[in-house]
Structure formats: C-alpha cells, structure tokens
Enzyme design. Structure first.
Site, PDB file in Angstrom:
ATOM      1  N   CYS A 115      -3.645  -9.247  -8.784  1.00  0.00           N
ATOM      2  CA  CYS A 115      -2.330  -8.623  -8.893  1.00  0.00           C
ATOM      3  C   CYS A 115      -1.320  -9.641  -8.378  1.00  0.00           C
ATOM      4  O   CYS A 115      -1.680 -10.783  -8.101  1.00  0.00           O
ATOM      5  CB  CYS A 115      -2.248  -7.283  -8.162  1.00  0.00           C
ATOM      6  SG  CYS A 115      -2.309  -7.362  -6.375  1.00  0.00           S
ATOM      7  N   ARG A 121      -2.855  -3.355  -4.498  1.00  0.00           N
ATOM      8  CA  ARG A 121      -3.742  -2.969  -5.596  1.00  0.00           C
ATOM      9  C   ARG A 121      -5.062  -3.731  -5.604  1.00  0.00           C
ATOM     10  O   ARG A 121      -6.146  -3.118  -5.647  1.00  0.00           O
ATOM     11  CB  ARG A 121      -3.019  -3.164  -6.941  1.00  0.00           C
ATOM     12  CG  ARG A 121      -1.929  -2.170  -7.197  1.00  0.00           C
ATOM     13  CD  ARG A 121      -1.002  -2.620  -8.324  1.00  0.00           C
ATOM     14  NE  ARG A 121      -0.177  -3.749  -7.928  1.00  0.00           N
ATOM     15  CZ  ARG A 121       0.786  -4.280  -8.662  1.00  0.00           C
ATOM     16  NH1 ARG A 121       1.018  -3.784  -9.874  1.00  0.00           N
ATOM     17  NH2 ARG A 121       1.518  -5.285  -8.220  1.00  0.00           N
ATOM     18  N   ASP A 209       3.249  -1.338  -9.194  1.00  0.00           N
ATOM     19  CA  ASP A 209       3.145  -1.683  -7.779  1.00  0.00           C
ATOM     20  C   ASP A 209       3.515  -0.463  -6.939  1.00  0.00           C
ATOM     21  O   ASP A 209       4.660  -0.003  -6.975  1.00  0.00           O
ATOM     22  CB  ASP A 209       4.086  -2.846  -7.465  1.00  0.00           C
ATOM     23  CG  ASP A 209       3.995  -3.307  -6.020  1.00  0.00           C
ATOM     24  OD1 ASP A 209       3.169  -2.758  -5.265  1.00  0.00           O
ATOM     25  OD2 ASP A 209       4.767  -4.212  -5.655  1.00  0.00           O
TER      26      ASP A 209
END
Length: 250
Positions: A115, A121, A209
């Site tokens: 990411c 994440r 996000d």
C-alpha cells in the site's frame, strides 16, 4: 429459486460472459476497460452484465482513489460462497462447502502486500494472513511512501487477538526479493508497482485508506475496522488460490 427450481446464483453465472467476468474478479479487482480486454466483449455488453451481477449483490464498485473518474469492481467471495452452498443444498442436502489451506507444500508460499504508507492496510493484511495460515505462508508488506504504524491499525489488530508490531518498509527494499503473489491494496501503489523477479502473480484489492475516512466525530477507528473486516474476508478465500497458483507454477 426460479420457477423451474433452478437457484438464481446458478442461472446468473450460467451465462458465459458473466461467468468469465466473475472468474476475472475472483482473482483481482478490475476496471471496466480491463474486463473488456479480458473477456473480449464490447464495453456496453460488459457493463450490462456487471449491472446484473451488482443487482444480485455479487459485485460491488468503488471509486478509484488514484483517478476518481474510474471505478474498481470487486467480487464478494463470501456472498458467492453462501450462494454456492445454498445451490448445492438445493441439489442434495449432503452437499456442503469445503475449504482450508490445501495440501502440504514442499515450501511455504511467499506473499507481499503493498500500500502507500505501509502503516495500516498492508501491515494489517500481513498480520491477518500470517495468523490465518498458521505459518503456512511467508508474508511481508511494504509501501511506496512508508510512515509510522497507525495507532488504529494496532487497536484493530488487537480486536482480532493480534499484536501488530511492524517496522514500516519501503517498496524499494523488497523489489529484489522473490514472491509467489504480490497484492496491491491501494490504487495509487498499483500505478507504481515494480516488476518482481520470478514472475509472481499480481492482483489488486482496491481499498481506500482508512486514515482518510474519519467518521463525523473525526475518529478513523470505524474505517479501520471496516478495512480489517474486508481484508479478513478476502484473505479467508486466498489460501486455496495460493495452493492452485503454486501447483500450476512451472
């Protein structure tokens, strides 16, 4: 059930184009133009079948965080699994779902999650896959612009019984390593994902996000909880694919 007793799920996916679209989306989130190229059908026909799959609740769409004019389509594997089990039970009550991490492998599968910040994440995905695989998978994570681990990522991991201890890692430090699977978790990092040695399978999960999705009170914990839940669901259906990918690798 339809009037002839055929489960709606079976009737829906009996169409060759919808089946091919579902197969594509089972492996990775895709944009319409990618699906058009994959199935070799006109965009208007692909869009029509995507609407059918969305109406049935099997496919969802999410705006790209890289280009807001674009959307990524995602196949809800959990819903497909439930519908598949219901269709099997309609044929015979003794037919049920199967799962698991597959047969013993000569070596552990190697997975990299990517990411942008490597602060929420991807470390959550790394921890969840390591936990679910019980050590059967060698897993790592990295980011294109790493930053310190987000406090809510640590809090959400604890809700799953996990202690999240992760040192943010730059993408450049892992680009020379060999992986079987490279999974991008945000639209921005997908655009800068480099080539990796050994021709790993690359797939994309389009996840916003959570740090950028505060609730009305400014708290991002609910967004992190949603992200972790979606990651856990996707990861739950990943192991069999990992086995298949390794067995088909030359």
């Amino acid at each position: 059930m339809s009037s002839d007793g055929l489960p709606a799920f079976v009737r829906l996916l009996a169409d060759p184009v919808r089946w091919r679209l579902a197969r594509e989306l089972a492996g990775s989130d895709r944009r319409v133009r990618e699906l058009v190229a994959a199935v070799g059908q006109p965009q208007n026909l692909v869009s029509y079948h995507l609407r059918q799959l969305r109406s049935a609740g099997l496919v969802t769409a999410r705006r790209s965080s890289f280009d807001g004019r674009d959307s990524y389509y995602h196949l809800d594997l959990a819903r497909c699994a439930d519908a598949w089990a219901e269709a099997g039970a309609a044929l015979h009550p003794g037919i049920g779902p199967s799962g698991g991490f597959g047969p013993h492998r000569s070596r552990r599968a190697r997975v990299l999650f990517l990411c942008t910040g490597n602060s929420g994440r991807s470390p959550l995905a790394e921890a969840l896959l390591r936990h679910r695989s019980r050590g059967a998978v060698e897993v790592a994570s990295a980011g294109s612009h790493p930053k310190p681990l987000h406090a809510n990522a640590v809090r959400v991991a604890a809700e799953y019984g996990l202690t999240l201890e992760h040192e943010p890692t730059h993408l450049d430090s892992v680009r020379g390593r060999r992986f079987d699977w490279v999974i991008s978790l945000c639209d921005r990092v997908r655009e800068v994902r480099p080539e990796f040695p050994g021709r790993p399978v690359t797939i994309h999960w389009s996840l916003p996000d959570p740090a950028g999705e505060p609730d009305p009170g400014g708290d991002t914990l609910p967004a992190f909880q949603r992200t972790a839940a979606e990651l856990d669901t996707r990861i739950r259906f990943l192991p069999l694919s990992l086995t298949d990918a390794e067995e088909s690798r030359p």
